[in-house]
Design a protein around this motif. Structure first.
Motif, PDB file in Angstrom:
ATOM      1  N   CYS A  87      79.659-127.674 -44.910  1.00  0.00           N
ATOM      2  CA  CYS A  87      78.892-126.421 -45.125  1.00  0.00           C
ATOM      3  C   CYS A  87      80.093-125.317 -44.635  1.00  0.00           C
ATOM      4  CB  CYS A  87      78.167-126.076 -43.964  1.00  0.00           C
ATOM      5  SG  CYS A  87      77.830-126.979 -42.118  1.00  0.00           S
ATOM      6  N   PHE A 133      79.644-120.556 -45.341  1.00  0.00           N
ATOM      7  CA  PHE A 133      79.370-119.874 -44.184  1.00  0.00           C
ATOM      8  C   PHE A 133      80.858-118.968 -43.835  1.00  0.00           C
ATOM      9  CE2 PHE A 133      76.287-123.734 -42.020  1.00  0.00           C
ATOM     10  CZ  PHE A 133      75.075-122.247 -42.340  1.00  0.00           C
ATOM     11  N   ALA A 191      80.631-116.192 -46.912  1.00  0.00           N
ATOM     12  CA  ALA A 191      79.042-115.372 -46.401  1.00  0.00           C
ATOM     13  C   ALA A 191      79.517-114.453 -45.413  1.00  0.00           C
ATOM     14  CB  ALA A 191      77.981-116.022 -46.547  1.00  0.00           C
ATOM     15  N   ALA A 192      80.038-115.045 -44.690  1.00  0.00           N
ATOM     16  CA  ALA A 192      80.418-113.878 -43.458  1.00  0.00           C
ATOM     17  C   ALA A 192      81.495-113.171 -44.004  1.00  0.00           C
ATOM     18  CB  ALA A 192      80.522-114.939 -42.109  1.00  0.00           C
ATOM     19  N   LEU A 204      73.513-115.525 -43.860  1.00  0.00           N
ATOM     20  CA  LEU A 204      73.883-116.801 -44.200  1.00  0.00           C
ATOM     21  C   LEU A 204      72.247-117.608 -44.560  1.00  0.00           C
ATOM     22  CD1 LEU A 204      75.887-117.466 -40.965  1.00  0.00           C
ATOM     23  CD2 LEU A 204      76.196-117.137 -43.624  1.00  0.00           C
ATOM     24  N   ASN A 215      72.814-120.952 -46.868  1.00  0.00           N
ATOM     25  CA  ASN A 215      73.469-121.951 -46.666  1.00  0.00           C
ATOM     26  C   ASN A 215      72.609-122.581 -45.579  1.00  0.00           C
ATOM     27  OD1 ASN A 215      75.363-121.443 -47.804  1.00  0.00           O
ATOM     28  ND2 ASN A 215      75.958-119.669 -46.338  1.00  0.00           N
ATOM     29  N   TYR A 217      72.427-124.255 -35.932  1.00  0.00           N
ATOM     30  CA  TYR A 217      72.800-122.820 -36.351  1.00  0.00           C
ATOM     31  C   TYR A 217      73.325-121.447 -35.091  1.00  0.00           C
ATOM     32  CZ  TYR A 217      70.940-123.999 -39.940  1.00  0.00           C
ATOM     33  OH  TYR A 217      70.213-124.488 -42.062  1.00  0.00           O
TER      34      TYR A 217
END
Length: 106
Positions: free
Chosen positions: A41, A45, A48-49, A65, A68, A75
């Motif tokens: 994953c 992440f 997206a970050a 997030l 995801n 998390y």
């Protein structure tokens, strides 16, 4: 967006950024904060970050997030990596106490 689901014709003439093209502090922060384990994953992440900016709040990280999925970390390490160490608590690990020795009955 999952690149494996997007036909090439839909991105022809557009800029596409993959994990290899992202320059970010996120990978090092993920490793430092325990935000990665199996690694499947992590690219999602990190990508997206990249849109979050330099100091996102924990709430903003969780919102960004949300799509995801990670089955390994729970998390908290991911949120700490992106929003800072105070954003999510570290798990408490109890020290193993020695149980009192039992004397054998004779």
């Amino acid at each position: 967006m999952n690149s494996c689901l997007v036909p090439f014709a839909h991105v022809r003439g557009r800029k596409v950024t993959t994990i290899e093209g992202v320059r970010s502090r996120a990978p090092a922060a993920f490793a430092r904060e325990g935000g990665t384990q199996c690694g499947i994953c992590t690219p999602g992440f990190v990508l997206a970050a990249a849109a979050l900016g330099p100091r996102p709040t924990a709430a903003r990280v969780r919102e960004a997030l949300a799509g995801n999925l990670c089955r390994c970390t729970g998390y908290a390490g991911i949120v700490r990596a992106l929003a800072g160490p105070r954003a999510a608590p570290r798990p408490r690990v109890r020290s193993a106490r020695r149980s009192p020795r039992r004397t054998p009955r004779g």
